[in-house]
Motif scaffolding. Structure first.
Motif, PDB file in Angstrom:
ATOM      1  N   THR A 116      36.470  41.857  43.938  1.00 32.14           N
ATOM      2  CA  THR A 116      35.907  43.084  43.367  1.00 32.14           C
ATOM      3  C   THR A 116      36.624  43.419  42.066  1.00 32.14           C
ATOM      4  O   THR A 116      37.729  42.942  41.801  1.00 32.14           O
ATOM      5  CB  THR A 116      36.073  44.285  44.326  1.00 32.14           C
ATOM      6  OG1 THR A 116      37.477  44.492  44.561  1.00 32.14           O
ATOM      7  CG2 THR A 116      35.368  44.060  45.650  1.00 32.14           C
ATOM      8  N   GLY A 117      35.987  44.267  41.263  1.00 32.50           N
ATOM      9  CA  GLY A 117      36.611  44.793  40.059  1.00 32.50           C
ATOM     10  C   GLY A 117      36.901  46.269  40.238  1.00 32.50           C
ATOM     11  O   GLY A 117      36.136  46.987  40.903  1.00 32.50           O
ATOM     12  N   VAL A 152      31.762  46.348  41.843  1.00 35.16           N
ATOM     13  CA  VAL A 152      32.785  47.256  41.313  1.00 35.16           C
ATOM     14  C   VAL A 152      33.067  48.381  42.291  1.00 35.16           C
ATOM     15  O   VAL A 152      32.158  48.951  42.898  1.00 35.16           O
ATOM     16  CB  VAL A 152      32.337  47.836  39.953  1.00 35.16           C
ATOM     17  CG1 VAL A 152      33.302  48.919  39.470  1.00 35.16           C
ATOM     18  CG2 VAL A 152      32.230  46.729  38.918  1.00 35.16           C
ATOM     19  N   VAL A 153      34.355  48.728  42.413  1.00 36.19           N
ATOM     20  CA  VAL A 153      34.791  49.930  43.113  1.00 36.19           C
ATOM     21  C   VAL A 153      35.348  50.869  42.058  1.00 36.19           C
ATOM     22  O   VAL A 153      36.293  50.526  41.341  1.00 36.19           O
ATOM     23  CB  VAL A 153      35.858  49.611  44.175  1.00 36.19           C
ATOM     24  CG1 VAL A 153      36.372  50.903  44.816  1.00 36.19           C
ATOM     25  CG2 VAL A 153      35.290  48.685  45.232  1.00 36.19           C
ATOM     26  N   SER A 154      34.754  52.043  41.963  1.00 33.78           N
ATOM     27  CA  SER A 154      35.107  52.992  40.911  1.00 33.78           C
ATOM     28  C   SER A 154      35.396  54.360  41.497  1.00 33.78           C
ATOM     29  O   SER A 154      34.857  54.726  42.549  1.00 33.78           O
ATOM     30  CB  SER A 154      33.953  53.106  39.906  1.00 33.78           C
ATOM     31  OG  SER A 154      34.176  54.133  38.954  1.00 33.78           O
ATOM     32  N   TYR A 176      33.289  42.669  34.543  1.00 36.65           N
ATOM     33  CA  TYR A 176      33.267  42.429  35.992  1.00 36.65           C
ATOM     34  C   TYR A 176      31.858  42.056  36.452  1.00 36.65           C
ATOM     35  O   TYR A 176      31.657  41.061  37.156  1.00 36.65           O
ATOM     36  CB  TYR A 176      33.667  43.702  36.758  1.00 36.65           C
ATOM     37  CG  TYR A 176      35.043  44.258  36.535  1.00 36.65           C
ATOM     38  CD1 TYR A 176      36.117  43.472  36.116  1.00 36.65           C
ATOM     39  CD2 TYR A 176      35.286  45.613  36.778  1.00 36.65           C
ATOM     40  CE1 TYR A 176      37.381  44.016  35.947  1.00 36.65           C
ATOM     41  CE2 TYR A 176      36.544  46.165  36.618  1.00 36.65           C
ATOM     42  CZ  TYR A 176      37.588  45.368  36.190  1.00 36.65           C
ATOM     43  OH  TYR A 176      38.831  45.921  36.014  1.00 36.65           O
ATOM     44  N   LEU A 177      30.899  42.896  36.082  1.00 34.53           N
ATOM     45  CA  LEU A 177      29.536  42.735  36.583  1.00 34.53           C
ATOM     46  C   LEU A 177      28.895  41.444  36.090  1.00 34.53           C
ATOM     47  O   LEU A 177      28.210  40.749  36.848  1.00 34.53           O
ATOM     48  CB  LEU A 177      28.690  43.941  36.173  1.00 34.53           C
ATOM     49  CG  LEU A 177      29.071  45.273  36.838  1.00 34.53           C
ATOM     50  CD1 LEU A 177      28.374  46.435  36.139  1.00 34.53           C
ATOM     51  CD2 LEU A 177      28.731  45.256  38.329  1.00 34.53           C
ATOM     52  N   LEU A 178      29.103  41.107  34.838  1.00 38.15           N
ATOM     53  CA  LEU A 178      28.530  39.869  34.307  1.00 38.15           C
ATOM     54  C   LEU A 178      29.153  38.646  34.974  1.00 38.15           C
ATOM     55  O   LEU A 178      28.502  37.600  35.102  1.00 38.15           O
ATOM     56  CB  LEU A 178      28.722  39.800  32.793  1.00 38.15           C
ATOM     57  CG  LEU A 178      27.887  40.790  31.970  1.00 38.15           C
ATOM     58  CD1 LEU A 178      28.303  40.735  30.496  1.00 38.15           C
ATOM     59  CD2 LEU A 178      26.395  40.505  32.112  1.00 38.15           C
ATOM     60  N   ALA A 179      30.411  38.776  35.395  1.00 37.97           N
ATOM     61  CA  ALA A 179      31.084  37.680  36.108  1.00 37.97           C
ATOM     62  C   ALA A 179      30.713  37.649  37.589  1.00 37.97           C
ATOM     63  O   ALA A 179      31.194  36.784  38.325  1.00 37.97           O
ATOM     64  CB  ALA A 179      32.597  37.803  35.952  1.00 37.97           C
ATOM     65  N   GLY A 180      29.883  38.601  38.017  1.00 39.19           N
ATOM     66  CA  GLY A 180      29.407  38.604  39.396  1.00 39.19           C
ATOM     67  C   GLY A 180      30.242  39.416  40.354  1.00 39.19           C
ATOM     68  O   GLY A 180      30.028  39.350  41.564  1.00 39.19           O
TER      69      GLY A 180
END
Length: 356
Positions: free
Chosen positions: A226-227, A250-252, A243-247
């Motif tokens: 996760t990112g 995300v935890v925000s 993060y998202l483009l790398a798959g």
């Protein structure tokens, strides 16, 4: 009254239409051109001393000629004082160079509404839509070894301590000019003591922090589940789209600034700003096990929506002279987050700049 004073009586250095063009790290900003030479279209970030981005440096060189400046924000811009500062800067500039046009690229719809209410030309087009998906992408042959990954400036407001209870985490970091080297080193030492099981990956000592290249960062993301995005307020946060483009899902924590706009309920989980909530959020996203290719595909669809709006905006603002590619994966949309310094801005004025 303050707006009228700054516009018609005296403008401080932060509102001056022209900034001195000289080499130096203090002039570092992201900037690029979108056009093919038919009409100059510049896209750049803004800075405190250059609220209109690269226009504050190149405006005098383009006097008497039409030009379009697209300005994006590196921090949340919902506050009225920030909007009025931008308005004063634009009014001063356009009194000197009325032939130049501006569009302010907002990271949140709330920013768009506020800017338009104050008479500024605003577009909902996050600067994260300009990230290069050819650099940040899944690496299927890399085995995940970290539960979470956090790529962020080494500064207190990034709230790295909230990841303390995540069992295995990797950190990539860099020094903040505002924080300074000594305080950065002290914070890094404190975090290493607080989270002894975490990996702080940049080669570093008390005197320097070496930056990691994009490929190395992409490989670390591939080794992470996760990112993390843990600040309460900033801009759209470049790392979030990486993060998202790398798959990576995300935890925000809740935030202001627009980093959430490329997330979906499948790929983005917002949790309370507590150590326990971050730990549990990471575990939940790991359990979902969303395929990385799916995370990337959903993200790219949203990115292309923003690029489509950008293309339509440029076509209108240049009176039909500049029509960007209909292929929203074209390189023209992916090269604008290259940070440049000082006199490198000069190359943006070269007619064949794409070959320069």
């Amino acid at each position: 009254m303050r707006l009228a004073y700054r516009t018609h009586v005296r403008a401080g250095p932060g509102f001056a239409p022209d900034a001195a063009l000289r080499a130096g790290a203090e002039l570092r900003m992201a900037a690029g051109r979108l056009d093919d030479g038919s009409c100059p279209v510049f896209c750049s970030s803004m800075l405190n001393h250059a609220p209109l981005g690269v226009a504050n440096y190149l405006g005098p060189r383009l006097a008497g000629h039409p030009a379009l400046f697209l300005v994006w924000f590196t921090w949340a811009m919902r506050k009225e004082r920030q909007v009025l500062r931008t308005l004063a800067a634009e009014r001063l500039y356009r009194r000197r160079y009325p032939e130049h046009r501006f569009v302010f690229m907002c990271n949140e719809r709330e920013e768009v509404a506020l800017f338009r209410e104050n008479g500024l030309n605003a577009l909902f087009c996050s600067h994260n839509a300009l990230a290069d998906e050819a650099i940040f992408k899944p690496e299927p042959d890399v085995e995940p070894v970290y539960d979470a990954f956090y790529n962020a400036m080494m500064t207190p407001w990034k709230r790295r301590h909230l990841a303390r209870l995540v069992p295995r985490a990797a950190h990539v970091f860099y020094e903040s000019r505002l924080t300074g080297r000594q305080k950065t080193a002290e914070l890094l030492d404190e975090l290493k003591r607080l989270m002894p099981a975490h990996h702080f990956l940049n080669p570093h000592d008390a005197h320097r922090i070496e930056k990691l290249g994009w490929q190395a960062i992409n490989t670390v993301m591939a080794a992470s589940a996760t990112g993390l995005c843990l600040s309460a307020e900033e801009g759209a946060m470049y790392a979030s789209i990486e993060y998202l483009l790398a798959g990576l899902p995300v935890v925000s924590t809740p935030s202001v600034g627009g980093r959430h706009v490329f997330g979906t309920p499948e790929t983005w989980l917002t949790v309370e700003p507590t150590e326990e909530a971050v730990r549990d959020g990471v575990a939940e996203m790991q359990a979902r096990n969303v395929p990385r290719a799916h995370v990337r595909a959903i993200t790219l669809a949203k990115v292309y929506e923003h690029r489509k709006r950008l293309r339509a905006c440029v076509l209108v603002e240049t009176d039909g002279q500049v029509d960007l590619p209909e292929d929203y994966g074209d390189a023209v949309y992916r090269r604008l987050n290259n940070w440049q310094r000082g006199l490198e801005f000069e190359r943006l004025l070269i007619d064949d700049y794409r070959k320069a």
